[in-house]
Design a protein around this motif. Structure first.
Motif, PDB file in Angstrom:
ATOM      1  N   ARG A 191      -5.539  18.336   4.774  1.00 38.83           N
ATOM      2  CA  ARG A 191      -4.387  17.627   5.322  1.00 38.83           C
ATOM      3  C   ARG A 191      -4.724  16.162   5.522  1.00 38.83           C
ATOM      4  O   ARG A 191      -5.872  15.801   5.723  1.00 38.83           O
ATOM      5  N   PHE A 192      -3.695  15.303   5.455  1.00 35.87           N
ATOM      6  CA  PHE A 192      -3.827  13.887   5.740  1.00 35.87           C
ATOM      7  C   PHE A 192      -3.030  13.588   7.003  1.00 35.87           C
ATOM      8  O   PHE A 192      -1.876  14.016   7.122  1.00 35.87           O
ATOM      9  N   SER A 193      -3.610  12.846   7.915  1.00 36.68           N
ATOM     10  CA  SER A 193      -2.862  12.451   9.111  1.00 36.68           C
ATOM     11  C   SER A 193      -1.876  11.347   8.725  1.00 36.68           C
ATOM     12  O   SER A 193      -2.029  10.679   7.696  1.00 36.68           O
ATOM     13  N   LYS A 194      -0.882  11.145   9.567  1.00 33.90           N
ATOM     14  CA  LYS A 194       0.102  10.090   9.321  1.00 33.90           C
ATOM     15  C   LYS A 194      -0.570   8.718   9.318  1.00 33.90           C
ATOM     16  O   LYS A 194      -0.201   7.840   8.545  1.00 33.90           O
ATOM     17  N   GLN A 195      -1.590   8.557  10.169  1.00 33.08           N
ATOM     18  CA  GLN A 195      -2.308   7.284  10.218  1.00 33.08           C
ATOM     19  C   GLN A 195      -3.074   7.041   8.916  1.00 33.08           C
ATOM     20  O   GLN A 195      -3.123   5.914   8.417  1.00 33.08           O
ATOM     21  N   ALA A 196      -3.657   8.098   8.356  1.00 30.92           N
ATOM     22  CA  ALA A 196      -4.398   7.957   7.096  1.00 30.92           C
ATOM     23  C   ALA A 196      -3.452   7.581   5.960  1.00 30.92           C
ATOM     24  O   ALA A 196      -3.764   6.698   5.144  1.00 30.92           O
ATOM     25  N   ILE A 197      -2.304   8.224   5.919  1.00 30.52           N
ATOM     26  CA  ILE A 197      -1.306   7.907   4.881  1.00 30.52           C
ATOM     27  C   ILE A 197      -0.835   6.465   5.034  1.00 30.52           C
ATOM     28  O   ILE A 197      -0.725   5.725   4.051  1.00 30.52           O
ATOM     29  N   ALA A 198      -0.588   6.040   6.274  1.00 33.53           N
ATOM     30  CA  ALA A 198      -0.160   4.658   6.516  1.00 33.53           C
ATOM     31  C   ALA A 198      -1.249   3.671   6.088  1.00 33.53           C
ATOM     32  O   ALA A 198      -0.946   2.626   5.487  1.00 33.53           O
ATOM     33  N   ALA A 199      -2.501   3.999   6.351  1.00 30.03           N
ATOM     34  CA  ALA A 199      -3.608   3.113   5.961  1.00 30.03           C
ATOM     35  C   ALA A 199      -3.727   3.033   4.450  1.00 30.03           C
ATOM     36  O   ALA A 199      -3.913   1.938   3.882  1.00 30.03           O
ATOM     37  N   ILE A 200      -3.609   4.169   3.771  1.00 29.24           N
ATOM     38  CA  ILE A 200      -3.663   4.191   2.304  1.00 29.24           C
ATOM     39  C   ILE A 200      -2.521   3.364   1.721  1.00 29.24           C
ATOM     40  O   ILE A 200      -2.716   2.583   0.787  1.00 29.24           O
ATOM     41  N   ALA A 201      -1.333   3.524   2.289  1.00 27.04           N
ATOM     42  CA  ALA A 201      -0.169   2.769   1.813  1.00 27.04           C
ATOM     43  C   ALA A 201      -0.379   1.272   2.018  1.00 27.04           C
ATOM     44  O   ALA A 201      -0.070   0.466   1.131  1.00 27.04           O
ATOM     45  N   GLU A 202      -0.912   0.880   3.160  1.00 25.77           N
ATOM     46  CA  GLU A 202      -1.130  -0.545   3.443  1.00 25.77           C
ATOM     47  C   GLU A 202      -2.178  -1.134   2.514  1.00 25.77           C
ATOM     48  O   GLU A 202      -2.013  -2.236   1.981  1.00 25.77           O
ATOM     49  N   ILE A 203      -3.260  -0.406   2.289  1.00 27.16           N
ATOM     50  CA  ILE A 203      -4.302  -0.876   1.373  1.00 27.16           C
ATOM     51  C   ILE A 203      -3.728  -1.032  -0.037  1.00 27.16           C
ATOM     52  O   ILE A 203      -3.984  -2.027  -0.722  1.00 27.16           O
ATOM     53  N   THR A 204      -2.953  -0.059  -0.447  1.00 29.09           N
ATOM     54  CA  THR A 204      -2.335  -0.103  -1.777  1.00 29.09           C
ATOM     55  C   THR A 204      -1.406  -1.312  -1.898  1.00 29.09           C
ATOM     56  O   THR A 204      -1.441  -2.040  -2.897  1.00 29.09           O
ATOM     57  N   PHE A 205      -0.592  -1.528  -0.880  1.00 27.94           N
ATOM     58  CA  PHE A 205       0.355  -2.641  -0.891  1.00 27.94           C
ATOM     59  C   PHE A 205      -0.387  -3.977  -0.975  1.00 27.94           C
ATOM     60  O   PHE A 205      -0.044  -4.851  -1.777  1.00 27.94           O
ATOM     61  N   ARG A 206      -1.433  -4.124  -0.175  1.00 29.11           N
ATOM     62  CA  ARG A 206      -2.205  -5.371  -0.193  1.00 29.11           C
ATOM     63  C   ARG A 206      -2.926  -5.564  -1.523  1.00 29.11           C
ATOM     64  O   ARG A 206      -3.010  -6.683  -2.031  1.00 29.11           O
ATOM     65  N   GLN A 207      -3.465  -4.471  -2.067  1.00 32.07           N
ATOM     66  CA  GLN A 207      -4.164  -4.573  -3.352  1.00 32.07           C
ATOM     67  C   GLN A 207      -3.202  -4.990  -4.456  1.00 32.07           C
ATOM     68  O   GLN A 207      -3.556  -5.789  -5.328  1.00 32.07           O
ATOM     69  N   CYS A 208      -1.991  -4.469  -4.421  1.00 38.96           N
ATOM     70  CA  CYS A 208      -0.984  -4.872  -5.410  1.00 38.96           C
ATOM     71  C   CYS A 208      -0.664  -6.356  -5.277  1.00 38.96           C
ATOM     72  O   CYS A 208      -0.502  -7.061  -6.281  1.00 38.96           O
ATOM     73  N   GLY A 209      -0.591  -6.847  -4.046  1.00 39.21           N
ATOM     74  CA  GLY A 209      -0.343  -8.274  -3.824  1.00 39.21           C
ATOM     75  C   GLY A 209      -1.478  -9.121  -4.373  1.00 39.21           C
ATOM     76  O   GLY A 209      -1.250 -10.154  -5.014  1.00 39.21           O
ATOM     77  N   THR A 210      -2.699  -8.672  -4.138  1.00 38.28           N
ATOM     78  CA  THR A 210      -3.867  -9.388  -4.665  1.00 38.28           C
ATOM     79  C   THR A 210      -3.853  -9.378  -6.189  1.00 38.28           C
ATOM     80  O   THR A 210      -4.125 -10.398  -6.828  1.00 38.28           O
ATOM     81  N   SER A 211      -3.535  -8.239  -6.761  1.00 39.97           N
ATOM     82  CA  SER A 211      -3.468  -8.131  -8.222  1.00 39.97           C
ATOM     83  C   SER A 211      -2.408  -9.054  -8.788  1.00 39.97           C
ATOM     84  O   SER A 211      -2.624  -9.712  -9.808  1.00 39.97           O
ATOM     85  N   LEU A 212      -1.270  -9.121  -8.133  1.00 39.01           N
ATOM     86  CA  LEU A 212      -0.194  -9.996  -8.587  1.00 39.01           C
ATOM     87  C   LEU A 212      -0.647 -11.452  -8.579  1.00 39.01           C
ATOM     88  O   LEU A 212      -0.393 -12.192  -9.532  1.00 39.01           O
ATOM     89  N   GLU A 213      -1.342 -11.844  -7.535  1.00 35.23           N
ATOM     90  CA  GLU A 213      -1.855 -13.210  -7.475  1.00 35.23           C
ATOM     91  C   GLU A 213      -2.826 -13.468  -8.625  1.00 35.23           C
ATOM     92  O   GLU A 213      -2.789 -14.540  -9.243  1.00 35.23           O
ATOM     93  N   CYS A 214      -3.678 -12.500  -8.918  1.00 34.12           N
ATOM     94  CA  CYS A 214      -4.623 -12.644 -10.037  1.00 34.12           C
ATOM     95  C   CYS A 214      -3.885 -12.795 -11.367  1.00 34.12           C
ATOM     96  O   CYS A 214      -4.264 -13.613 -12.207  1.00 34.12           O
ATOM     97  N   PHE A 215      -2.837 -12.006 -11.554  1.00 32.90           N
ATOM     98  CA  PHE A 215      -2.040 -12.104 -12.778  1.00 32.90           C
ATOM     99  C   PHE A 215      -1.419 -13.488 -12.906  1.00 32.90           C
ATOM    100  O   PHE A 215      -1.426 -14.095 -13.978  1.00 32.90           O
ATOM    101  N   LEU A 216      -0.870 -13.986 -11.810  1.00 32.72           N
ATOM    102  CA  LEU A 216      -0.227 -15.298 -11.838  1.00 32.72           C
ATOM    103  C   LEU A 216      -1.234 -16.398 -12.159  1.00 32.72           C
ATOM    104  O   LEU A 216      -0.956 -17.296 -12.967  1.00 32.72           O
TER     105      LEU A 216
END
Length: 127
Positions: free
Chosen positions: A25-50
């Motif tokens: 099982r994943f706790s709600k906090q773990a899912i939220a942390a994974i989602a936040e890391i993913t969101f930030r990583q996508c932002g970083t990737s977008l900056e790299c692409f630009l």
């Protein structure tokens, strides 16, 4: 905010799938942390692409840009390369089908239709 919510929802669905497969099982906090890391990583990737596109004086992100960003992860690079090749192959097949359809619609013969009369005339001259 809608994009962040969509990432959170998708992360939750993926965590649920993994949890079912692995019997955990994943706790709600773990899912939220994974989602936040993913969101930030996508932002970083977008900056790299630009940055990469500006440096190359382009306005379009290419698959080569994505591969360049993924080069640190061999498994991710291999996956992206495989998907890129599949997309390229599918695109080429679709272009070939469109060419054949447009030449047939114009009344033109396909290469197979052009070869058939030649072989028939060769057969009749041998008889």
């Amino acid at each position: 905010q809608r994009l962040r919510a969509a990432v959170h929802y998708t992360a939750g669905c993926l965590c649920q799938d993994v949890a079912e497969d692995k019997g955990m099982r994943f706790s709600k906090q773990a899912i939220a942390a994974i989602a936040e890391i993913t969101f930030r990583q996508c932002g970083t990737s977008l900056e790299c692409f630009l940055i990469t596109c500006r440096h190359a004086k382009r306005s379009t992100v290419t698959t080569e840009d994505v591969k360049l960003l993924a080069r640190r992860s061999n498994s991710l690079l291999k996956y992206i390369t495989q998907k890129s090749e599949e997309l390229t192959s599918n695109t080429m097949e679709q272009k070939e089908k469109k060419k054949k359809k447009s030449s047939a619609a114009k009344g033109g013969r396909t290469s197979e239709e052009q070869e058939a009369p030649v072989s028939e005339s060769e057969d009749s001259s041998m008889a």
